[in-house]
Design a protein around this motif. Structure first.
Motif, mmCIF file in Angstrom:
data_model
loop_
_atom_site.group_PDB
_atom_site.id
_atom_site.type_symbol
_atom_site.label_atom_id
_atom_site.label_comp_id
_atom_site.label_asym_id
_atom_site.label_seq_id
_atom_site.Cartn_x
_atom_site.Cartn_y
_atom_site.Cartn_z
ATOM 1 N N THR A 1 -1.861 6.227 4.864
ATOM 2 C CA THR A 1 -2.886 6.491 5.871
ATOM 3 C C THR A 1 -3.075 5.336 6.841
ATOM 4 N N ASP B 1 0.053 5.451 -0.546
ATOM 5 C CA ASP B 1 -0.961 5.587 0.501
ATOM 6 C C ASP B 1 -0.311 5.326 1.856
ATOM 7 N N THR C 1 0.832 -1.204 0.000
ATOM 8 C CA THR C 1 0.000 0.000 0.000
ATOM 9 C C THR C 1 0.868 1.256 0.000
#
Length: 612
Positions: free
Chosen positions: A230, A228, A223
């Motif tokens: 987060t 990303d 990821t």
């Protein structure tokens, strides 16, 4: 990234290692257990036989010691021996006993089926060995007729004189011991299989507890690779894997911050490149274009997106359009002619290296600037200098002749004539110097200024120039030399032209130095070139005027320059001469803190030195 299958996963490896360790442990335990059990069962079996044989041996030795009586209570020796054998408490179905005298004949047996052998000669080797004082050790043999294992033993019988009078031969069925061992082995094997099955199940659970956070970190890494940041991985404990998960989350936060910073810088760079009036082109080591801004596309009238991957030499057609190359060392610039018909259009391409952390060149940056107007102005200025120099040469010569005539006879007016003559003489000399400077610049611009270069050891030459200047400088000015003390620094220069360069720079420093001032003359070896600097403690130059001091006719302080007799062409000539030696010249200054003039000269390579 493809998913890792179960048979290639670390989970299976944990399970296999776990089971193999368990199998190894159980194998070691089983081998030790079965060995000890077999020895124990065999010891119990033989002890049971030996105890009965000891009792039987004692009774038979008593019977043989009474042999001289021939008859005891009406019994013969053979009958007495048979009676003793029959009375021994041994399982006759599993144990066969024979008593043999010293002539090797069978006296008695407890096996009813072997009663017919009584009185016959015993032929077994173990019996013969026992009779001749060589008692053999007990042995185990395979009975092929009955297909079973037998324990055999031959025990000598002695009289009071330690003479062998007979032998007890025993055959005992030991197969039951091995059957018992085999049964116990089967039980152990079934228990091992059950333990391994349970261990495999527990191994799967244990492996999952280890591999689950690793799988989560792998998914999180994938990821993060997509940009990303987060999400975060779960922390299941305070062990090494838990600490790894905490570190991974910390790394995720740092990467998120770094990525945001890089993205912000990228946007800034993109904005700067988009709004620059100069064109910027990035080139890799092979010369292929990797980046081009819109300004560069407009300057060469092509779409930047269509040129990515093309070679810069092909795009700019440098072989046919190069007008002038102004530097050929670490980085340089060139003038490229894009003129069409009667419309002049010139671009200056300035190149600089892109270095990595190890100072290796990974690419180049080319900056394109429109210098058409600048070149027009320079051309006009060159033409002006040439025209002015020719226009002023004749009247200046006439004025000088007139003043010389006045000084020969028109000096009777003691008030006016000397003053007039002095002023005229000074102005004439100054203007003649200006004309000479203009002529020199004009010749240099037209490449008509000959250079007579020779190999020169610069430090020795520099000392000679400074020694000459030091004689005539004011007493309140100090020249401080900071020169290398070892090694020869050879350069390829025109001594006369370089002397003019040093005279111009050092003379300017002397003119602008205050009383008690110190002028630092410094030479540094920069491996491939020399860096020469002259630093004074004068009034300095404003930052916005610093780049203009090498322009023709430019004076930082016009009133002071005229007072000191300057023409405004000294540094312009100096720049031209330095660049004619393939060097660079620039200035550093702060108002009120003095000025430093610096220039470089290429050092001669070892190969060139040898050739010269």
């Amino acid at each position: 990234m493809s998913k890792v299958g179960f048979f290639r996963s670390i989970q299976l490896k944990f399970i296999i290692i776990y089971i193999l360790l368990l199998i190894l442990a159980m194998q070691l335990i089983g081998s030790f257990f079965m060995s000890e059990l077999r020895d124990n069962l065999m010891e119990n079996f033989t002890d049971s036989i030996d105890d009965r044989m000891e009792l039987l041996s004692y009774n038979l030795e008593q019977a043989f010691s009474r042999e001289h009586n021939d008859v005891l209570e009406g019994l013969s020796l053979g009958e007495e021996v048979q009676q003793i054998v029959d009375e021994i408490n041994i399982n006759s179905t599993t144990t066969s006993i024979q008593v043999i005298n010293n002539q090797g004949r069978i006296l008695a047996t407890n096996d009813i089926n072997d009663r017919g052998d009584v009185g016959k000669k015993a032929t077994r080797k173990i019996i013969e060995n026992a009779l001749f004082f060589n008692p053999p050790d007990p042995d185990v043999k395979w009975d092929q007729e009955n297909e079973e294992l037998l324990y055999i033993q031959a025990l000598p019988l002695y009289n009071d004189g330690d003479i062998v009078v007979g032998v007890i031969y025993v055959e005992a069925l030991i197969q039951s011991v091995y059957d018992q061992l085999e049964e116990i082995s089967g039980i152990f094997l079934r228990g091992s299989i059950l333990a391994i099955s349970v261990a495999a199940f527990l191994g799967i659970l244990v492996a999952r507890t280890i591999t689950k956070p690793i799988k989560e970190m792998r998914r999180q890494a994938q990821t993060m690779a997509k940009g990303d940041f987060t999400k975060k991985v779960n922390i299941y404990g305070k062990d090494e894997i838990g600490q790894l998960a905490e570190t991974f989350n910390d790394l995720n936060g740092r990467l998120k911050h770094s990525y945001a910073t890089i993205e912000e810088e990228r946007r800034k760079l993109s904005s700067v490149l988009s709004n620059m009036s100069d064109g910027v082109i990035a080139i890799d080591n092979s010369g292929a274009i990797t980046l081009m801004n819109e300004a560069a596309g407009r300057l060469i009238s092509q779409n930047p997106d269509d040129l990515i991957g093309d070679y810069l030499l092909d795009v700019l057609q440098l072989e046919d359009r190069i007008v002038d190359i102004t530097a050929l060392q670490d980085s340089g610039s060139m003038i490229i002619d894009f003129s069409e018909d009667d419309e002049l259009f010139l671009l200056r391409a300035s190149f600089s290296n892109v270095l990595d952390d190890e100072e290796e060149i990974t690419g180049f940056i080319a900056v394109l600037s429109d210098v058409t107007e600048q070149e027009k102005i320079e051309q006009e200025r060159r033409d002006f200098v040439s025209n002015v120099s020719h226009e002023l040469r004749t009247p200046l010569t006439t004025m000088k002749s007139y003043i010389e005539a006045l000084t020969d006879g028109a000096w009777e007016d003691k008030d006016i004539a000397p003053k007039f003559l002095g002023v005229a003489q000074n102005e004439t000399d100054r203007m003649i110097r200006m004309v000479n400077d203009l002529l020199q610049l004009s010749k240099m611009d037209a490449d008509e200024y000959p250079m007579h270069k020779e190999r020169t050891e610069f430090i020795e030459y520099f000392h000679q120039v400074v020694d000459r200047l030091e004689i005539s400088i004011p007493e309140h000015i100090t020249l401080k030399r900071e020169l290398p003390k070892s090694g020869k620094l050879n350069v390829w220069i025109d001594k006369d032209k370089m002397t003019q360069v040093l005279d111009n720079i050092i003379s300017n420093a002397i003119k602008y130095s205050p009383e008690g001032g110190e002028i630092r003359l410094k030479v540094e070896n920069k491996r491939h070139f020399l860096l020469v600097s002259v630093q004074d403690q004068g009034i300095g130059i404003a930052y916005d005027k610093l780049e203009k001091i090498f322009e023709r006719f430019y004076r930082a302080d016009r009133a002071r320059t005229r007072k000191l007799g300057g023409t405004g062409l000294g540094l312009a000539i100096t720049k031209e001469l330095v660049e004619a030696h393939h060097g660079k010249i620039w200035a550093k200054s702060k108002e009120g803190k003095g000025t430093t003039i610096l220039f470089t000269l290429p050092l001669m390579s070892q190969k060139r030195r040898g050739n010269r």
